[in-house]
Design an enzyme around this catalytic site. Structure first.
Site, PDB file in Angstrom:
ATOM      1  N   VAL A  37       1.062  -1.174  -0.135  1.00  0.00           N
ATOM      2  CA  VAL A  37       0.130   0.097  -0.020  1.00  0.00           C
ATOM      3  C   VAL A  37       0.880   1.261   0.012  1.00  0.00           C
ATOM      4  O   VAL A  37       0.931   2.132  -0.797  1.00  0.00           O
ATOM      5  CB  VAL A  37      -1.070   0.084   1.119  1.00  0.00           C
ATOM      6  N   CYS A  38       1.653   1.315   1.085  1.00  0.00           N
ATOM      7  CA  CYS A  38       2.607   2.706   0.964  1.00  0.00           C
ATOM      8  C   CYS A  38       3.546   2.478  -0.125  1.00  0.00           C
ATOM      9  O   CYS A  38       3.735   3.722  -0.981  1.00  0.00           O
ATOM     10  CB  CYS A  38       3.769   2.437   2.192  1.00  0.00           C
ATOM     11  N   SER A  39       3.915   1.209  -0.743  1.00  0.00           N
ATOM     12  CA  SER A  39       4.726   1.268  -1.907  1.00  0.00           C
ATOM     13  C   SER A  39       3.952   1.697  -3.164  1.00  0.00           C
ATOM     14  O   SER A  39       4.465   1.611  -4.321  1.00  0.00           O
ATOM     15  CB  SER A  39       5.249  -0.053  -2.088  1.00  0.00           C
TER      16      SER A  39
END
Lengths: 194, 177
Positions: free
Chosen positions: A83-85
């Protein structure tokens, strides 16, 4: 019988869990508690000031933007996680939408700068400002009430207006990516009100 | 009882295994706003229709995400291939569509404008289509045979388009009889 069906339903849920980022270097964290902290700020409060090391060098102070730009703080839990990536590469693509709302986008994670350097290189480069809230560990996230008990930050979006007042807070389910449309809509509303 | 559990688990596994060449492409419902030109391109009259409703011999499907850096890099390459297919008279034979895995209508529209994507893009904010495809990585590409109601996947690629001309040639070779 009911237990069997419950077990089967559980297995199905595991098997069809939302897709993770596709990069094999991304660490699979599984499904986490959606929110694991208690906010210490609210809409209408003055945004607590901070100064943090920037990925591009030097430091950045929040109050430097007072009277000049709206600010969007994008806290993400940690480098090299799903998700962050993909959240920041999406924002990187959409920088023009932030510019149109006279907004300075600032990404913050609790990782140290070398980690952020390697991670953002792997994501193809991130143009907006990235700050390291590594030491004292997660101090800025904690000031806002966004530090999880595990030491990562929440996945959170905070809009601060040009007067330095918090105008929008979204402490999002850590497992899910916020809809860009909602964030940009909030920025547009802010500009219409001012 | 145990048999029922086993059957449900096997079905779940089958449902989540990524579809590959030779498999059948799931006849999913496509949702999202479309212009009249795009409806005409696909030969459909309404928004919200199944893949099998597309009036063409073949459909080339890209599963992408606005948030996927490789998809961003691939977007102009795919538009090149789409244009070249049109220039060779293949636009009636092969239709192109994109499915935005986990992307909302706002994100679909932004991506379409950002990369001037001419073919229709469809939303999948809750990953329903993505799950039906076995949660493939993005980008993924499928060439699906529609004629005769086949739905057979003739070509599948997961990952970056490294050879634009090569992919164009594959599409031509597999669709020109």
């Amino acid at each position: 019988m009911k237990q069997c069906i419950r077990f089967t339903a559980f297995m199905v849920c595991l098997l069809v869990a939302p897709a993770l980022a596709d990069n094999p270097k991304v660490y699979p964290v599984g499904s986490l508690k959606p929110v694991d902290s208690v906010l210490k700020v609210k809409v209408g409060d003055p945004a607590p000031d901070f100064e943090l090391p920037a990925l591009k060098g030097g430091t950045v102070r929040l109050s430097d933007f007072k009277g000049k730009k709206n600010v969007v703080l994008s806290f993400v839990p940690a480098a090299w996680t799903p998700v962050c990536s993909d959240q920041w590469p999406g924002y990187n693509l959409a920088m023009e939408l932030f510019d149109q709302s006279n907004a300075k986008l600032i990404g913050i994670s609790v990782d140290n700068t070398p980690t952020q350097y390697a991670w953002t290189k792997e994501m193809g480069g991130i143009e907006f400002t990235i700050l390291s809230d590594f030491w004292p560990h997660g101090a800025v996230a904690d000031t806002y009430g966004l530090l999880r008990s595990s030491g990562e930050a929440e996945r959170a979006l905070i809009i601060i207006d040009m007067k330095g007042i918090i105008r929008y807070i979204d402490v999002h389910d850590i497992n899910l990516r916020p809809d860009l449309g909602i964030l940009i809509g909030e920025l547009q509303k802010l500009n219409q009100q001012d | 009882m145990k048999r029922l559990t086993l059957i449900l688990l096997v079905l779940a596994l089958l449902c989540t295994a990524p579809a590959r060449a030779g498999d059948l492409f799931p006849d999913v419902t496509l949702l999202g706003a479309m212009s009249d030109t795009q409806k005409e391109y696909l030969g459909v009259s309404t928004e919200g229709f199944k893949i099998s409703d597309i009036k063409a011999e073949y459909v080339f499907v890209e599963v992408y995400s606005m948030y996927c850096p490789i998809c961003q890099v691939d977007a102009p390459k795919l538009e090149d291939i789409h244009t070249k297919i049109g220039l060779t008279g293949g636009s009636d034979r092969i239709k192109f569509i994109g499915i935005g895995a986990g992307n909302t209508p706002f994100e679909i529209e932004f991506y379409r404008k950002k990369f001037s994507v001419a073919f229709p893009l469809f939303e999948d904010p809750d990953y329903i289509i993505h799950k039906a495809l076995g949660e493939v990585g993005t980008p993924s590409f499928y060439l699906v045979k529609l004629k005769g109601g086949s739905m057979e996947i003739l070509f599948f690629q997961e990952g970056e388009i490294k050879d634009t001309d090569g992919l164009f040639k594959i599409l031509m070779d597999k669709t020109v009889q």
